[in-house]
Write an enzyme that holds these catalytic residues in place. Structure first.
Site, PDB file in Angstrom:
ATOM      1  N   HIS A 189      -6.743  -5.909  -1.094  1.00 13.53           N
ATOM      2  CA  HIS A 189      -5.665  -4.938  -0.970  1.00 13.53           C
ATOM      3  C   HIS A 189      -4.542  -5.598  -0.176  1.00 13.53           C
ATOM      4  O   HIS A 189      -4.711  -5.962   0.974  1.00 13.53           O
ATOM      5  CB  HIS A 189      -6.192  -3.703  -0.249  1.00 13.53           C
ATOM      6  CG  HIS A 189      -5.197  -2.613  -0.110  1.00 13.53           C
ATOM      7  ND1 HIS A 189      -4.576  -2.041  -1.192  1.00 13.53           N
ATOM      8  CD2 HIS A 189      -4.708  -1.984   0.989  1.00 13.53           C
ATOM      9  CE1 HIS A 189      -3.756  -1.093  -0.761  1.00 13.53           C
ATOM     10  NE2 HIS A 189      -3.818  -1.048   0.547  1.00 13.53           N
ATOM     11  N   SER A 202       0.833  -1.189   0.000  1.00 11.74           N
ATOM     12  CA  SER A 202       0.000   0.000   0.000  1.00 11.74           C
ATOM     13  C   SER A 202       0.877   1.252   0.000  1.00 11.74           C
ATOM     14  O   SER A 202       1.741   1.403  -0.843  1.00 11.74           O
ATOM     15  CB  SER A 202      -0.921  -0.078   1.215  1.00 11.74           C
ATOM     16  OG  SER A 202      -1.899   0.884   1.154  1.00 11.74           O
ATOM     17  N   ASP A 254      -8.376  -3.872  -6.986  1.00  9.03           N
ATOM     18  CA  ASP A 254      -8.020  -3.241  -5.712  1.00  9.03           C
ATOM     19  C   ASP A 254      -8.707  -1.877  -5.595  1.00  9.03           C
ATOM     20  O   ASP A 254      -8.639  -1.063  -6.510  1.00  9.03           O
ATOM     21  CB  ASP A 254      -6.496  -3.080  -5.657  1.00  9.03           C
ATOM     22  CG  ASP A 254      -5.974  -2.625  -4.304  1.00  9.03           C
ATOM     23  OD1 ASP A 254      -6.692  -1.940  -3.558  1.00  9.03           O
ATOM     24  OD2 ASP A 254      -4.820  -2.964  -3.995  1.00  9.03           O
TER      25      ASP A 254
END
Length: 525
Positions: free
Chosen positions: A487, A233, A458
């Site tokens: 994710h 991320s 995502d």
């Protein structure tokens, strides 16, 4: 970039997004210094100092909840890299040794889970919990976690009293009137002021480039010549900025679920892009709920499930469940299903129970726990770092007309997250600290191949971000998980992804071309 069920700056319980930014970097020389860049010189000084000093590893303090044989320590870094001999701050780090033989050891593997505002201190616990996906990597590497600057125990910042931050119910993020918008704008401006008041000394230095420099100092403190790194991320953006600033210091780098590193996207546009992707993934989940109506009894078509969602929001708005769960708190819970398909069954089950007459399960899952002072302080700190990094990393629009126009248009077709995300980020419009110019992420001389992993659906980091980073990092390889949308995919069971990540970490081997993998298994109710 990971953030779940966080309280937004505007005082709405929000889901958060992920994302952060950086300072423009002059061209790097081979040793990672930059012509005319005093911060690069400061980073070199700090790294040399850390290498000489090392890390004094000890058993972790009892209240850190990190059991033996994990060890904890501290690394000192300059608050301001242009003044390497000025004020220092201490970063918390932890590690667990490799599980294989001394001959198998390949050094330290550092980890960042995203945010901005996420702590990596739990990473060494993957060895203790015998995480099968990471077992082979653990034979070769010491697993090293750290709290980035401003986070957790690393000179933590704050913007608002934590109990105030979590109190519920918040205002509905979707405004009904101009008065609603004015109230949210006031909250956002007050939050920005609170950040400056409570943490002003740190804010100008809360940037992704500084965290990347910190990462290099930690590398040096560990006695490592090169960095092995896994970033998820927001951690992908941290990795990308590190690779740009210190190309010759990278050994192996895996970036999973990628923030779009384009300077045009960091951070305002990236958040708008997220709103579109969240809507798409929420729809994926509603379709799955409808397909499993025999279990959940919520609706037999995605349209009927959406109607039930609208009805649930309306009921919570009219009279918050348990007095504390309004539309904002509901969003904090349901957002989990758009982030991770591991949340599909739990969230659908709670919703199903509510429709069957059990409101308590919904309240227990969505309401803040005011007695959890430690957890609430951690949530407030995470949100403060998220805001500080994104707002300081890059220029944000200061015109309310622009925010209002962009989010009003976007909300029409993407109502799930748009306004909630807007209020969460709106403190950046009145940020009391000079905003930087993001780093131009690119391949520096000597950068080895980077491995990129990404699912196509995502929500938090849309797929285009992985494609963009892949273009910018020459020699990188992209593994795409097709028709999946969780994710962070390196911690899921999908041998097509897992085997390639493992092979790269252990041998440096990459496929001769990019790879597309079938999705991991869809959850079963």
């Amino acid at each position: 970039m990971r953030r779940t069920a966080v309280l937004g700056s505007a005082g709405t319980l929000l889901v958060g997004t992920l994302i952060a930014g950086a300072i423009a970097a002059p061209a790097a020389t081979a040793d990672g210094r930059h012509h005319g860049d005093s911060a690069a010189y400061g980073a070199t000084v700090a790294a040399e100092r850390a290498a000489k000093k090392g890390i004094d590893w000890q058993d972790c303090p009892a209240d850190w909840a990190l059991e033996k044989p994990i060890q904890c320590g501290w690394v000192s870094v300059p608050l301001d890299y242009t003044k390497p001999n000025g004020r220092q701050i201490k970063l918390a780090v932890d590690r667990i040794g490799n599980t294989g033989t001394p001959d198998q050891r390949q050094g330290a593997l550092l980890y960042n889970p995203g945010g901005p505002g996420g702590s990596g201190m739990a990473f060494p616990r993957r060895v203790i919990t015998k995480n099968a996906i990471w077992a082979d990597a653990a034979k070769a590497y010491d697993f090293v976690g750290f709290d980035p600057r401003g986070v957790g125990r690393s000179a933590p910042i704050s913007c608002i009293d934590p109990q105030e931050f979590v109190k519920a119910p918040k205002a509905d993020p979707v405004p009904d009137s101009e008065a609603d918008k004015r109230a949210q704008r006031k909250l956002a401006a007050e939050y920005a002021d609170g950040c400056k008041e409570r943490s002003g000394w740190m804010l100008p230095h809360m940037t992704t480039p500084n965290t990347a420099r910190d990462l290099d100092v930690i590398r040096a403190g560990l006695g490592e010549k090169k960095l092995n790194f896994v970033g998820v991320s927001y951690g992908t953006y941290l990795g990308a900025v590190y690779a740009t600033l210190f190309p010759t210091h990278v050994r192996r780098m895996v970036v999973d679920s990628v923030v779009n590193p384009s300077k045009e996207k960091i951070w305002y546009q990236a958040n708008l892009d997220q709103d579109v992707a969240f809507e798409g993934r929420f729809q994926d989940w509603m379709k799955w709920v409808a397909q499993n109506d025999a279990t959940f009894h919520i609706g037999t078509t995605p349209e009927k499930v959406r109607q039930q969602w609208d009805a649930l929001r309306a009921a919570a708005k009219k009279s918050p469940f348990g007095g504390v769960v309004g539309p904002a708190e509901l969003l904090g819970l349901f957002q989990g299903a758009a982030y991770y398909d591991s949340s599909w069954v739990p969230v659908a089950s709670i919703w199903s129970a509510y429709l069957g007459g059990d409101t308590q399960a919904l309240v227990d899952a969505a309401a803040p726990d005011l007695s959890d002072t430690k957890g609430n302080a951690s949530a407030e700190n995470g949100n403060a770092v998220y805001t500080a990094v994104e707002c300081t990393d890059a220029q944000w629009p200061t015109s309310w007309q622009k925010w209002d126009r962009d989010n009003t248009r976007l909300h029409e077709d993407h109502p799930f997250l748009t306004w909630s995300n807007a209020w969460m980020n709106l403190p950046c419009a009145t940020w009391g600290v000079k905003q930087q110019t993001p780093v131009d992420v690119k391949t520096g001389k000597g950068l080895p191949p980077v491995l990129i992993t990404q699912s196509t659906r995502d929500a938090a980091t849309p797929y285009e971000g992985a494609v963009e980073l892949h273009k910018r990092l020459k020699g990188s390889r992209l593994i795409t998980e097709q028709d999946a949308g969780s994710h962070g995919i390196t911690n899921l069971v999908n041998p097509c992804v897992n085997d390639r990540v493992k092979s790269y970490l252990l041998t440096g081997a990459l496929d001769s071309r990019d790879v597309t993998c079938a999705p991991h298994a869809t959850p079963k109710p």
